[in-house]
Scaffold this motif. Structure first.
Motif, PDB file in Angstrom:
ATOM      1  N   GLU A 137       0.842  -1.194   0.000  1.00  0.00           N
ATOM      2  CA  GLU A 137       0.000   0.000   0.000  1.00  0.00           C
ATOM      3  C   GLU A 137       0.884   1.255   0.000  1.00  0.00           C
ATOM      4  O   GLU A 137       1.871   1.318   0.760  1.00  0.00           O
ATOM      5  N   PRO A 138       0.603   2.241  -0.838  1.00  0.00           N
ATOM      6  CA  PRO A 138       1.434   3.456  -0.896  1.00  0.00           C
ATOM      7  C   PRO A 138       1.602   4.131   0.467  1.00  0.00           C
ATOM      8  O   PRO A 138       2.633   4.751   0.733  1.00  0.00           O
ATOM      9  N   ASP A 139       0.614   3.972   1.358  1.00  0.00           N
ATOM     10  CA  ASP A 139       0.703   4.605   2.683  1.00  0.00           C
ATOM     11  C   ASP A 139       1.910   4.090   3.461  1.00  0.00           C
ATOM     12  O   ASP A 139       2.531   4.838   4.233  1.00  0.00           O
ATOM     13  N   GLU A 140       2.245   2.794   3.273  1.00  0.00           N
ATOM     14  CA  GLU A 140       3.386   2.240   3.998  1.00  0.00           C
ATOM     15  C   GLU A 140       4.688   2.839   3.503  1.00  0.00           C
ATOM     16  O   GLU A 140       5.597   3.120   4.286  1.00  0.00           O
ATOM     17  N   ALA A 162       4.859   5.790   2.187  1.00  0.00           N
ATOM     18  CA  ALA A 162       4.811   7.213   2.550  1.00  0.00           C
ATOM     19  C   ALA A 162       5.297   7.452   3.967  1.00  0.00           C
ATOM     20  O   ALA A 162       5.707   8.569   4.321  1.00  0.00           O
ATOM     21  N   ALA A 163       5.261   6.387   4.801  1.00  0.00           N
ATOM     22  CA  ALA A 163       5.722   6.536   6.181  1.00  0.00           C
ATOM     23  C   ALA A 163       7.242   6.680   6.265  1.00  0.00           C
ATOM     24  O   ALA A 163       7.774   7.080   7.301  1.00  0.00           O
ATOM     25  N   GLU A 177       4.615  11.352  -2.824  1.00  0.00           N
ATOM     26  CA  GLU A 177       3.705  10.618  -3.703  1.00  0.00           C
ATOM     27  C   GLU A 177       4.333  10.329  -5.061  1.00  0.00           C
ATOM     28  O   GLU A 177       4.200   9.237  -5.611  1.00  0.00           O
TER      29      GLU A 177
END
Length: 538
Positions: free
Chosen positions: A394-397, A399-400, A406
């Motif tokens: 997932e891109p959120d991981e 992004a952390a 992005e």
């Protein structure tokens, strides 16, 4: 035997009784042997072509001889057969298949006849004695016995057990133990075989079971099943490790085995010629058990690989030699005790290895994703190890991670997908070169890399794949998909699909296997073993 044959009737029975007592066999067996011996001697007198029967009266000892003839329609062997018409002259109601017995006069036994009879009796009694010994000892495997050494031949000891003899081979004797004739010795019966020269009873003093049995004799709690011996590993005559578990929380298993001032364990040590014994508490947690098994060495960290049953143990630098032991003895015994392959390394070696792995993984991302070293190091430090994780996470991981925006995340995942496609193309080409058929490649769930691994293992068709069991495919040491990341349930489902496509099973069978998969944790469902049977086995 000549005296026995000419003996009066009562003496004959007395001889049979004495032989039965001496050899500890049934009196009836001795009498039957005598009857057979008399028959053999009588055939010498009356002709070997005749069917002679001898009978000894069990109460009076009287010997009677008979010539037996079978009633037949047409006589082919006059010495042993009689026609129906002739038979009815002697017995009116004679019928085909009956046997007629004519009494014969007693005979005088020649020296040769008596010797022949004696040989028959001796052989028959010896066979009965062997049968008795085998029947007695075949159920005593695992039992500790005490005997007297009769002789020692080339390091192998022949031990008199009283009612039989046992052999203790040289490799079953504790090293540096000197065996002397007429010396009493203890050992465990580990095998009993029926052989032409008689039952062979094998004793051992080196088997782990011998140590277990000695502790059971010295520790009442073990005999009463309050304490269990879970595992034993021995280097006979040198050192041993024994794992014990208490079924009563109020009893310390190690303390009970050691005894007051070490009296119990010392008795076992003395019997085993000074063999040093480490008594270890058993634990269901395998990591903790392995740490205990490596005592007296201290362990800093363990890394377990349950798929291959290997464990890496990290010890402080000054504990390495203690953990390994002299000539690898400590780690070898710990491995035998636990059933795990143990790899030992120092903290420094582990640090160096981890650094090397970090460097290799970093370089892999640098080459595959065409990024700089710093970016690759960030991915490795965050736990990413392959392209699939980068491409599909997932891109959120991502992004952390500090500094990942992005745009960078989108570009990284695009490059990861491109690299995977390139790998797949190379694997597909290699798969075709290896001769793996399209019918197998079309099986949903097999990746191009898996197909290459199968091709290298000469698995090229749907039929080849369908013939595997789950263990053969992913669990065994030489399983072709051992490192493919498939769990046993996934492997089982793939095999079942292949069998359906190959026509080995029906859709109903496949549905039953899927139901079993849903209940795999409960273990109550049964697919009839379809996943582990080929059509020939089924």
């Amino acid at each position: 035997m000549a005296a026995a044959v000419s003996a009066n009737r009562l003496e004959l029975l007395q001889i049979a009784d004495a032989a039965a007592r001496e050899k500890m066999i049934d009196r009836e067996i001795v009498l039957e042997a005598m009857e057979e011996a008399i028959q053999k001697a009588a055939r010498t007198r009356y002709g070997a072509e005749n069917e002679i029967r001898a009978q000894i009266d069990r109460k009076s000892g009287e010997i009677r001889l008979f010539r037996v003839m079978e009633v037949v329609e047409e006589v082919e062997t006059p010495a042993t057969q009689i026609s129906l018409a002739d038979a009815r002259h002697e017995k009116e109601d004679a019928a085909i298949g009956d046997f007629l017995a004519d009494s014969l006069p007693p005979i005088d036994y020649s020296r040769i006849g008596a010797q022949t009879a004696k040989q028959v009796i001796v052989q028959k009694v010896r066979d009965a004695e062997r049968d008795r010994q085998y029947a007695e000892y075949k159920d005593r495997i695992g039992e500790v016995v005490t005997g007297v050494i009769k002789r020692v031949e080339y390091g192998n000891a022949i031990v008199d057990l009283g009612r039989a003899e046992a052999i203790m081979r040289r490799d079953q004797v504790i090293p540096r133990e000197h065996l002397r004739q007429n010396e009493r010795i203890r050992g465990i019966i580990y095998d009993v075989r029926r052989e032409t020269r008689g039952p062979q009873i094998f004793m051992s003093r080196t088997k782990p079971e011998f140590m277990s049995a000695l502790f059971a004799q010295e520790v009442p709690e073990i005999y009463d099943n309050i304490i269990e011996i879970k595992a034993v590993a021995r280097d006979p005559g040198s050192r041993a490790k024994i794992a014990v578990l208490s079924n009563d929380s109020s009893i310390d298993p190690v303390g009970a085995c050691v005894g007051m001032r070490g009296s119990r364990v010392q008795a076992v040590v003395n019997e085993l010629q000074g063999e040093k014994i480490d008594i270890i508490p058993w634990q269901d947690d395998q990591a903790s058990f392995i740490v205990n098994a490596l005592a007296p060495a201290e362990v800093a960290k363990v890394v377990m690989d349950e798929d291959s049953n290997r464990i890496e143990v990290v010890v402080p630098d000054d504990q390495l030699s203690l953990a390994i032991g002299r000539r690898g003895q400590n780690v070898r015994l710990a491995s035998q005790l636990t059933g795990w392959t143990i790899d030992i390394m120092t903290e420094q070696e582990e640090s160096e290895r981890r650094q090397e792995e970090f460097t290799q993984q970093t370089q892999f991302f640098v080459d595959a994703l065409d990024v700089d070293e710093t970016l690759a190091q960030l991915l490795v430090a965050e736990g990413f190890s392959d392209l699939e994780e980068v491409a599909y996470v997932e891109p959120d991981e991502l992004a952390a991670i500090e500094g990942f925006d992005e745009e960078l995340i989108g570009e990284l995942q695009k490059r990861a997908l491109d690299a995977l496609e390139a790998q797949s193309a190379v694997a597909e080409e290699k798969r075709r070169a290896l001769g793996v058929l399209d019918e197998l490649a079309d099986l949903d769930g097999l990746t191009p890399l898996m197909l290459v691994a199968l091709g290298e293992a000469e698995v090229k068709s749907l039929e080849d794949f369908a013939g595997f069991t789950t263990e053969e495919l992913v669990s065994d040491r030489d399983a072709p998909l051992r490192n493919a990341g498939l769990d046993p349930l996934e492997a089982q489902n793939l095999i079942m699909k292949a069998r359906r496509l190959a026509g080995w099973i029906t859709d109903e069978d496949l549905e039953q296997a899927s139901v079993k998969g849903l209940h795999a944790d409960g273990g109550d469902e049964d697919d009839g073993g379809l996943a582990d049977e080929t059509p020939e086995q089924a």
